[in-house]
Design a protein around this motif. Structure first.
Motif, PDB file in Angstrom:
ATOM      1  N   LEU A  64      26.755  41.993  34.400  1.00 53.44           N
ATOM      2  CA  LEU A  64      27.873  41.776  34.948  1.00 53.44           C
ATOM      3  C   LEU A  64      28.921  42.064  33.669  1.00 53.44           C
ATOM      4  O   LEU A  64      29.822  42.770  34.034  1.00 53.44           O
ATOM      5  CB  LEU A  64      28.485  40.537  35.672  1.00 53.44           C
ATOM      6  N   GLU A  65      28.730  41.399  32.852  1.00 49.92           N
ATOM      7  CA  GLU A  65      29.695  41.651  31.644  1.00 49.92           C
ATOM      8  C   GLU A  65      29.580  43.036  31.191  1.00 49.92           C
ATOM      9  O   GLU A  65      30.711  43.486  30.705  1.00 49.92           O
ATOM     10  CB  GLU A  65      29.200  40.752  30.495  1.00 49.92           C
ATOM     11  N   MET A  66      28.558  43.639  31.106  1.00 51.96           N
ATOM     12  CA  MET A  66      28.226  45.167  30.764  1.00 51.96           C
ATOM     13  C   MET A  66      29.093  45.888  31.727  1.00 51.96           C
ATOM     14  O   MET A  66      29.944  46.770  31.355  1.00 51.96           O
ATOM     15  CB  MET A  66      27.154  45.584  30.626  1.00 51.96           C
ATOM     16  N   CYS A  67      28.999  45.597  33.136  1.00 52.62           N
ATOM     17  CA  CYS A  67      29.705  46.419  33.916  1.00 52.62           C
ATOM     18  C   CYS A  67      31.083  46.235  33.691  1.00 52.62           C
ATOM     19  O   CYS A  67      31.825  47.196  34.155  1.00 52.62           O
ATOM     20  CB  CYS A  67      29.243  45.781  35.466  1.00 52.62           C
ATOM     21  N   ASN A  68      31.410  45.199  33.435  1.00 50.93           N
ATOM     22  CA  ASN A  68      33.054  44.875  33.362  1.00 50.93           C
ATOM     23  C   ASN A  68      33.592  45.499  32.325  1.00 50.93           C
ATOM     24  O   ASN A  68      35.030  45.929  32.100  1.00 50.93           O
ATOM     25  CB  ASN A  68      33.323  43.387  33.296  1.00 50.93           C
ATOM     26  N   ARG A  69      32.956  45.581  30.900  1.00 55.07           N
ATOM     27  CA  ARG A  69      33.684  46.068  29.918  1.00 55.07           C
ATOM     28  C   ARG A  69      33.259  47.329  29.375  1.00 55.07           C
ATOM     29  O   ARG A  69      33.972  47.851  28.562  1.00 55.07           O
ATOM     30  CB  ARG A  69      33.078  45.083  28.653  1.00 55.07           C
ATOM     31  N   SER A  70      32.248  48.154  30.100  1.00 54.26           N
ATOM     32  CA  SER A  70      32.077  49.432  29.608  1.00 54.26           C
ATOM     33  C   SER A  70      31.612  50.393  30.764  1.00 54.26           C
ATOM     34  O   SER A  70      31.328  50.008  32.055  1.00 54.26           O
ATOM     35  CB  SER A  70      30.871  49.643  28.762  1.00 54.26           C
ATOM     36  N   SER A  71      31.678  51.716  30.552  1.00 48.72           N
ATOM     37  CA  SER A  71      31.256  52.857  31.293  1.00 48.72           C
ATOM     38  C   SER A  71      32.092  52.674  32.667  1.00 48.72           C
ATOM     39  O   SER A  71      31.777  53.188  33.770  1.00 48.72           O
ATOM     40  CB  SER A  71      29.757  52.564  31.812  1.00 48.72           C
ATOM     41  N   GLY A  72      33.189  52.143  32.860  1.00 49.63           N
ATOM     42  CA  GLY A  72      34.089  52.362  34.088  1.00 49.63           C
ATOM     43  C   GLY A  72      33.494  51.782  35.275  1.00 49.63           C
ATOM     44  O   GLY A  72      32.465  50.821  35.355  1.00 49.63           O
ATOM     45  N   PRO A  73      33.757  52.240  36.389  1.00 52.15           N
ATOM     46  CA  PRO A  73      33.261  51.713  37.744  1.00 52.15           C
ATOM     47  C   PRO A  73      31.649  52.208  38.024  1.00 52.15           C
ATOM     48  O   PRO A  73      31.066  51.545  38.844  1.00 52.15           O
ATOM     49  CB  PRO A  73      34.200  52.140  38.793  1.00 52.15           C
ATOM     50  N   LEU A  74      31.231  53.102  37.267  1.00 46.66           N
ATOM     51  CA  LEU A  74      29.845  53.768  37.717  1.00 46.66           C
ATOM     52  C   LEU A  74      28.793  52.793  37.490  1.00 46.66           C
ATOM     53  O   LEU A  74      28.049  52.673  38.334  1.00 46.66           O
ATOM     54  CB  LEU A  74      29.804  54.974  36.804  1.00 46.66           C
ATOM     55  N   LEU A  75      29.081  52.072  36.380  1.00 50.54           N
ATOM     56  CA  LEU A  75      27.871  51.289  35.889  1.00 50.54           C
ATOM     57  C   LEU A  75      27.678  50.109  37.093  1.00 50.54           C
ATOM     58  O   LEU A  75      26.622  49.736  37.537  1.00 50.54           O
ATOM     59  CB  LEU A  75      28.088  50.542  34.756  1.00 50.54           C
ATOM     60  N   TYR A  76      28.826  49.579  37.578  1.00 50.90           N
ATOM     61  CA  TYR A  76      28.918  48.457  38.439  1.00 50.90           C
ATOM     62  C   TYR A  76      28.302  49.191  39.828  1.00 50.90           C
ATOM     63  O   TYR A  76      27.496  48.777  40.675  1.00 50.90           O
ATOM     64  CB  TYR A  76      30.181  48.017  38.652  1.00 50.90           C
ATOM     65  N   ARG A  77      28.901  50.415  40.340  1.00 52.67           N
ATOM     66  CA  ARG A  77      28.403  50.837  41.539  1.00 52.67           C
ATOM     67  C   ARG A  77      27.043  50.897  41.667  1.00 52.67           C
ATOM     68  O   ARG A  77      26.423  50.982  42.696  1.00 52.67           O
ATOM     69  CB  ARG A  77      29.394  51.998  41.852  1.00 52.67           C
TER      70      ARG A  77
END
Length: 599
Positions: free
Chosen positions: A362-375
């Protein structure tokens, strides 16, 4: 001094600030912004927009502003004709990469612009090839995600992807550029694997082999040839893992490991992966193999290597500008590694480590790669949390997490069919464990043979095990036996040790099994750190050796009973819950869908 000269001076100052050691990036961006605000002619304004767009592209995550300036530069340079062709191609290339990275704008205008430059701009073949790859090579939704990024693939436009592959092959062959022809031919096999989910035609594979042999004759191409071989092998290897071909992939896996020792890294022009990325990719392939074969020791070894190298690479790239695709590749390798480590920790009853892995994701999703990583990874995170809830016997929460995972999956992803079936499989197990038969029937209807025909063989085998267990519970002994035999055959063929062990243990509930049949699972279970299988296999083995006349007070029986007791205590919810009681991330287990708030 007129405004055009002032703007050029500001751009020169911005470049000087950018290249200082250490660089002064904020001041460089301010200079470029000041240049854009001046009243200049169209040519100077286009160059100001391009330089500001590049600074924002490489050094910030302000994707919208970067795209706006790059688009302004591209539009103005399009009107200038061939005079600004090179800069124009750089601009549209960065816009395409931003789209792939962000996926928040209409794709059609970008695709049309890429096709126009590819078909009509001449004299810059390397840039043309790069635009072709951006139009073809894809953001793959699985382990192969790290291979390439591609807009046609995002749109599931297989015909368009193949057409551009053929165009690239023809252009490279006409220019006698064997290396680029190989890249386009291998990319075509990648599209075949990921869009069609099938093996490429034999003639395509044979042609690739012939071209590789032709390159081997020139020692000057050795370094580049090894990268091309890596690309070819990894496309095949990733597809084999998707299909669950664990045993038959070993030779290719050894080949990838051997390639990493060559030390040849100096390559000019387009290449697939750099040395750091390739090392990480080789490690993540080994992690995948270890997870499939339930080898946690090997998985942890490579996990630590990936985290170290990925963190080093990400730190390096924060100081040395890289295109988003390079950073995205590293980020997705690390995310995939964290996901697999979390699954291993769930199985080994280490909930505190599982939640730590989820927190890192989750930390990586929030701090890098914009929303693509989280999606992309939100369904995976929900799935892990659902598994952990099952071990805590919080089945209502597990159900919510699995349903949330299904809701997060993008149905347009090329891998969505397999993902949806996989989550439904876990949801069906959750209902069956609680004997919620009405809910089970509803989910099991989504897992019938015709509906999962296009899924991987590994998933199909696990669905057979589910149906076998259901048949056992409903007293359909013959159907259960038939399904178990199929599962045993599938698991033996590709060394699915856990699947084989569970099928064998289920067999013991129907008819007698001797100690020789159980012993391999009994021995393997201790190495796997899978306490469910340890408890079940040790209980069965104890019963068998006692029936065979073993001394109840003998050393062997006592050792087996001791291992059972350890696993029983480890699986006990009263033992597991205190391990995570003080962790902030324990709230994730009860959140259900809103992961970003907790993160």
């Amino acid at each position: 001094m007129n405004q055009d000269e002032v703007a050029k001076a500001l751009l020169g100052m911005a470049e000087a600030l950018r290249t200082q050691d250490p660089p002064k990036l904020k001041m460089a961006i301010k200079c470029a912004r000041s240049a854009v605000k001046l009243d200049t002619n169209d040519e100077t304004r286009a160059r100001c927009n391009l330089q500001l767009g590049k600074l924002l592209f490489f050094y910030t995550e302000n994707f919208d502003l970067a795209r706006n300036h790059l688009q302004l530069a591209y539009d103005k340079m399009t009107q200038m004709g061939d005079f600004a062709a090179r800069e124009r191609m750089h601009a549209i290339s960065m816009i395409a990469d931003l789209y792939i990275h962000y996926q928040n704008w209409p794709a059609r205008p970008i695709k049309d612009a890429l096709k126009h430059e590819i078909l009509h701009t001449r004299g810059f073949q390397t840039l043309t090839n790069k635009l072709l790859f951006q139009l073809i090579a894809t953001a793959l939704p699985d382990l192969e995600n790290v291979l390439f990024q591609e807009i046609n693939k995002i749109d599931n436009d297989s015909d368009g992807a193949f057409d551009m592959c053929h165009y690239g092959i023809a252009q490279s062959a006409a220019a006698s550029n064997v290396k680029m022809e190989l890249y386009f031919r291998i990319t075509k096999t990648l599209v075949t694997y990921q869009l069609m989910h099938e093996e490429p035609p034999n003639e395509d594979v044979l042609k690739i082999g012939q071209l590789i042999k032709a390159l081997e004759a020139d020692p000057a191409d050795k370094a580049h040839l090894e990268v091309i071989k890596d690309f070819f092998v990894c496309t095949k290897l990733a597809y084999m893992f998707y299909q669950g071909k664990s045993r038959t992939s070993r030779q290719l896996l050894r080949q990838i490991q051997k390639q990493q020792t060559s030390g040849e890294t100096t390559i000019q022009g387009i290449r697939w992966l750099g040395e750091a990325s390739m090392t990480l990719f080789a490690c993540v392939m080994n992690i995948t193999s270890a997870l499939v074969q339930s080898n946690p020791g090997r998985l942890e070894k490579y996990f630590n290597l990936v985290v170290k190298h990925a963190d080093d690479a990400i730190y390096k790239y924060t100081r040395t500008p890289q295109e988003p695709g390079v950073v995205r590749c590293i980020n997705m390798i690390k995310m995939t590694t964290l996901e697999m480590m979390a699954c291993c920790n769930v199985m080994a009853c280490r909930p505190e480590q599982t939640l730590s892995n989820v927190r890192d994701m989750l930390e990586m999703c929030n701090r890098s790669s914009g929303p693509l990583l989280y999606r992309f990874y939100a369904p995976h995170i929900q799935y892990i949390l659902g598994l952990q809830c099952c071990y805590f016997q919080q089945y209502d929460y597990a159900e919510k997490h699995f349903i949330s995972a299904l809701n997060f999956i993008n149905p347009d992803d090329t891998m969505s069919h397999n993902k949806i079936a996989f989550i439904n499989l876990n949801l069906a197990w959750t209902y069956l464990n609680q004997l919620k038969m009405a809910d089970y029937y509803e989910v099991a209807e989504r897992l019938t043979a015709p509906k999962i025909a296009g899924c991987s063989q590994m998933l199909k085998s696990n669905v057979k095990l589910l149906h076998a267990y259901f048949s056992y519970l409903t007293n359909k002994a013959n159907e259960c036996k038939t399904l178990i035999l199929e599962v045993l055959d599938d698991s033996k063929a590709e060394d699915f040790f856990r699947l084989h062990g569970l099928a064998l243990l289920l067999t013991s509930l129907i008819h007698a099994v001797d100690d020789k049949g159980v012993k391999p699972t009994f021995d393997w279970s201790k190495k796997s750190q899978d306490h469910v299988v340890i408890l079940w296999s040790h209980h069965l083995y104890e019963r068998i050796i006692r029936a065979a006349g073993a001394d109840p007070n003998g050393e062997m029986v006592r050792a087996v009973m001791a291992d059972q007791e350890i696993s029983r205590k480890t699986l006990d919810v009263q033992s597991l819950m205190p391990l995570v009681a003080g962790m902030p991330t324990v709230k994730l287990l009860q959140v259900g869908t809103d992961l970003e708030v907790v993160a």
